[in-house]
Design a protein around this motif. Structure first.
Motif, PDB file in Angstrom:
ATOM      1  N   ASP A   1       2.515   2.031  -3.345  1.00  0.00           N
ATOM      2  CA  ASP A   1       1.563   2.074  -4.440  1.00  0.00           C
ATOM      3  C   ASP A   1       1.569   0.880  -5.356  1.00  0.00           C
ATOM      4  OD1 ASP A   1       0.987   4.359  -3.770  1.00  0.00           O
ATOM      5  OD2 ASP A   1       2.055   5.524  -5.362  1.00  0.00           O
ATOM      6  N   ARG A   2       1.588  -0.341  -4.528  1.00  0.00           N
ATOM      7  CA  ARG A   2       1.351  -1.518  -5.350  1.00  0.00           C
ATOM      8  C   ARG A   2       0.679  -2.376  -4.552  1.00  0.00           C
ATOM      9  NH1 ARG A   2       4.898  -5.190  -3.368  1.00  0.00           N
ATOM     10  NH2 ARG A   2       6.283  -4.196  -1.786  1.00  0.00           N
ATOM     11  N   LEU A   3       0.392  -3.837  -4.947  1.00  0.00           N
ATOM     12  CA  LEU A   3      -0.680  -4.612  -4.062  1.00  0.00           C
ATOM     13  C   LEU A   3      -0.156  -5.543  -3.037  1.00  0.00           C
ATOM     14  CD1 LEU A   3      -2.865  -5.304  -7.411  1.00  0.00           C
ATOM     15  CD2 LEU A   3      -3.465  -3.686  -5.548  1.00  0.00           C
TER      16      LEU A   3
ATOM     17  N   GLY B   1       9.521   0.635   5.681  1.00  0.00           N
ATOM     18  CA  GLY B   1       9.363   1.002   4.238  1.00  0.00           C
ATOM     19  C   GLY B   1       9.942   2.352   3.944  1.00  0.00           C
TER      20      GLY B   1
ATOM     21  N   ASN C   1      -1.751 -11.298  -3.059  1.00  0.00           N
ATOM     22  CA  ASN C   1      -3.301 -11.152  -3.019  1.00  0.00           C
ATOM     23  C   ASN C   1      -3.929 -12.247  -3.756  1.00  0.00           C
ATOM     24  OD1 ASN C   1      -2.820 -10.342  -5.523  1.00  0.00           O
ATOM     25  ND2 ASN C   1      -4.411  -8.570  -5.636  1.00  0.00           N
TER      26      ASN C   1
ATOM     27  N   ILE D   1       0.762  -1.095  -0.045  1.00  0.00           N
ATOM     28  CA  ILE D   1      -0.014  -0.132  -0.004  1.00  0.00           C
ATOM     29  C   ILE D   1       0.827   1.279  -0.052  1.00  0.00           C
ATOM     30  CG2 ILE D   1      -1.640   1.351   1.522  1.00  0.00           C
ATOM     31  CD1 ILE D   1      -2.852  -1.385   2.197  1.00  0.00           C
ATOM     32  N   TRP D   2       1.766   1.279   0.671  1.00  0.00           N
ATOM     33  CA  TRP D   2       2.742   2.416   0.877  1.00  0.00           C
ATOM     34  C   TRP D   2       3.653   2.497  -0.208  1.00  0.00           C
ATOM     35  CZ3 TRP D   2       3.402   0.920   6.590  1.00  0.00           C
ATOM     36  CH2 TRP D   2       2.419   1.602   7.240  1.00  0.00           C
TER      37      TRP D   2
END
Ligand code: SF4
Ligand code: SF4
Lengths: 188, 316
Positions: free
Chosen positions: B38-40, B281, B43, B35-36
């Motif tokens: 900008d990807r997933l 991160g 999942n 999330i931080w």
């Protein structure tokens, strides 16, 4: 330059480390609410622009004739030597490719063949889903490459513009084409 | 239920919960980092990727559990055991909620510090036994890092001990009823947070494993379940550091009455875990001379000042 020392500078350095760390933390945290850039490929299709360089096709001119004149320019431009073709002629003397073969397991999709082609015959298209289980299936023959339309250059027909005489049309009869200059005449 | 039964249930539940939580954390961390960044993140396996740990487990179990022929076999095998053991043992003294907690030692805090200090043996044994130059460099860095943070880690907690007047962690929590120690001991909390991150060998203090420079540092030669034990040890230690900050500075299970104490404890711990993931991160890894000078020139004086001021205020 004199090296900075002393307690004051030391304390300044401490706070500088900590301050810059906090700024970075905030910068990363602010990404909590931005959207992910990921395109989940097999589920979602990526948007490919029309000039994306993917699978190569051989196009036809508006009258439905093959555009390729087997000039071999693409094959000599190709950095990986993956195009192979043989020239032949039809009854009217027009050049055609007898066979035209592209080995896609060697192609690097550089697009140089497309740039070299004088007739806009060979074109790259926005399609990359060409995976095969057998390497031999990566070799495309002319019938696999030929498509029915004019691709990215609608309305273009090489012989209309080229100034080359073919059966049915002499020099000077093409579109935007002047009558050939008579080099033996002195008239202006 | 007899008291003995209750105790055993307590111990087993906490152990299972901690180990399972640490395993889950590997997935949570990847999603949150995603999330931080900008990807997933993972999942695919199970709903939202929650079964990723099962897939990882199967993969690790299938891996050849190789002990290098050139290694010192006994030490090589004992190192991951230590890594896992010390963090789980340190969890024993953490009071989770009234009635939940393995043991209330009257030297709980000291026991915690002792156990976490032993953690460095895991790294150094692993490094030494691997007989591998990357591992050795990782081990040396771990030692250098340990002498820099271990000192101010202990000192940063002494302020709390002074205010609470006890080493018993349950008493520490109970003495925070009038106000959490994060306010009077803000600097102590901050320093302990940094020390805790260093303790669990996570970025920016992951010098001993520094993938980019040292392949995998001290666990270069480890594979299969032995590697997994190092890995889970690291995540348990993240949970432990967060739980410890909760207990010492954020009032443990104390909170408004509308939710059970356990809820407050978990909430605070989880927020801190997220914060540690955020730190991972964002911050780059320093060189290890920079780390040492940061430890000795910034953090140690800061914690000493904090200690002196707290001491003066307590005396007044
Ligand atoms: S795209 Fe490049 S590599 Fe592929 S056939 Fe054309 S010139 Fe050759
Ligand atoms: S595709 Fe173009 S460049 Fe290649 S042989 Fe045919 S006309 Fe020539």
């Amino acid at each position: 330059m004199k090296k900075k020392t002393g307690l004051g500078y030391q304390i300044y350095l401490c706070f500088d480390y900590i301050y810059s760390a906090l700024v970075t933390l905030w910068g990363v945290f602010s990404h909590t609410f931005t959207k992910a850039d990921t395109v989940q490929y097999p589920d979602e299709q990526p948007h490919l622009h029309p000039r994306f360089r993917g699978r190569i096709v051989l196009t036809k001119d508006p009258s439905g004739e093959e555009r390729c004149v087997a000039c071999n320019l693409c094959a000599s431009a190709c950095p990986t030597d993956c195009i192979s073709l043989q020239k032949t002629e039809d009854e009217s003397g027009r050049w055609l490719a007898e066979y035209f073969r592209i080995n896609f397991s060697r192609c690097v999709y550089c697009g140089l063949c497309e740039e070299a082609c004088p007739t806009y015959a060979i074109q790259l298209t926005p399609d990359f889903e060409m995976a095969e289980y057998e390497r031999q299936n990566m070799v495309y023959e002319k019938e696999h490459l030929l498509i029915d339309g004019p691709g990215k250059q609608p309305g273009y027909s090489f012989y209309e513009f080229s100034g080359k005489a073919v059966s049915g049309r002499q020099k000077g009869e093409g579109i935007n084409e002047a009558q050939p200059v008579d080099v033996k005449s002195l008239l202006p | 239920m007899t008291p003995v039964m209750a105790n055993i249930l307590n111990v087993v539940c906490i152990l299972v919960f901690v180990v399972f939580g640490a395993a889950m954390l590997t997935w949570v961390e990847r999603r949150i980092l995603g999330i931080w960044q900008d990807r997933l993140g993972p999942n695919r396996v199970g709903p939202g990727g929650t079964l990723q740990i099962v897939a990882d487990m199967i993969k690790l179990l299938m891996k050849e559990d190789w002990v290098p022929a050139f290694s010192d076999k006994f030490v090589f095998v004992i190192a991951p055991t230590i890594a896992m053991f010390v963090v789980v043992a340190a969890f024993a003294v953490i009071p989770i909620a009234p009635g939940i907690g393995v043991v209330d030692l009257n030297v709980g805090l000291l026991f915690f510090l002792a156990m976490t200090s032993l953690g460095v043996y895991a790294v150094m044994f692993g490094a030494y036994a691997s007989d591998n130059k990357y591992a050795l460099i990782g081990g040396i860095r771990a030692a250098a890092q340990m002498v820099s943070y271990e000192v101010f880690m202990g000192l940063s907690l002494m302020g709390v001990v002074m205010l609470a007047g006890t080493f018993d962690l349950r008493q520490v929590v109970l003495s925070q009823q009038d106000g959490w120690y994060i306010f009077p001991q803000f600097i102590g909390a901050f320093i302990f947070l940094i020390a805790g991150i260093a303790e669990s060998h996570r970025t920016p203090f992951d010098l001993p494993e520094a993938e980019h420079e040292l392949t995998a540092g001290f666990h270069t030669e480890y594979s299969g379940m032995k590697f997994a034990m190092f890995f889970i040890g690291e995540y348990v230690s993240v949970l432990m550091t967060s739980a410890m900050i909760t207990v010492l500075f954020l009032g443990g299970w104390l909170g408004p009455d509308f939710a059970p104490p356990l809820f407050w404890f978990l909430l605070k711990t989880i927020i801190l875990v997220f914060f540690m993931i955020l730190v991972r991160g964002s911050l780059p890894r320093p060189r290890y001379d920079q780390l040492m000078s940061f430890g000795w020139k910034c953090m140690l004086p800061l914690s000493l000042v904090n200690l002196v001021v707290t001491g003066a205020l307590v005396l007044l």
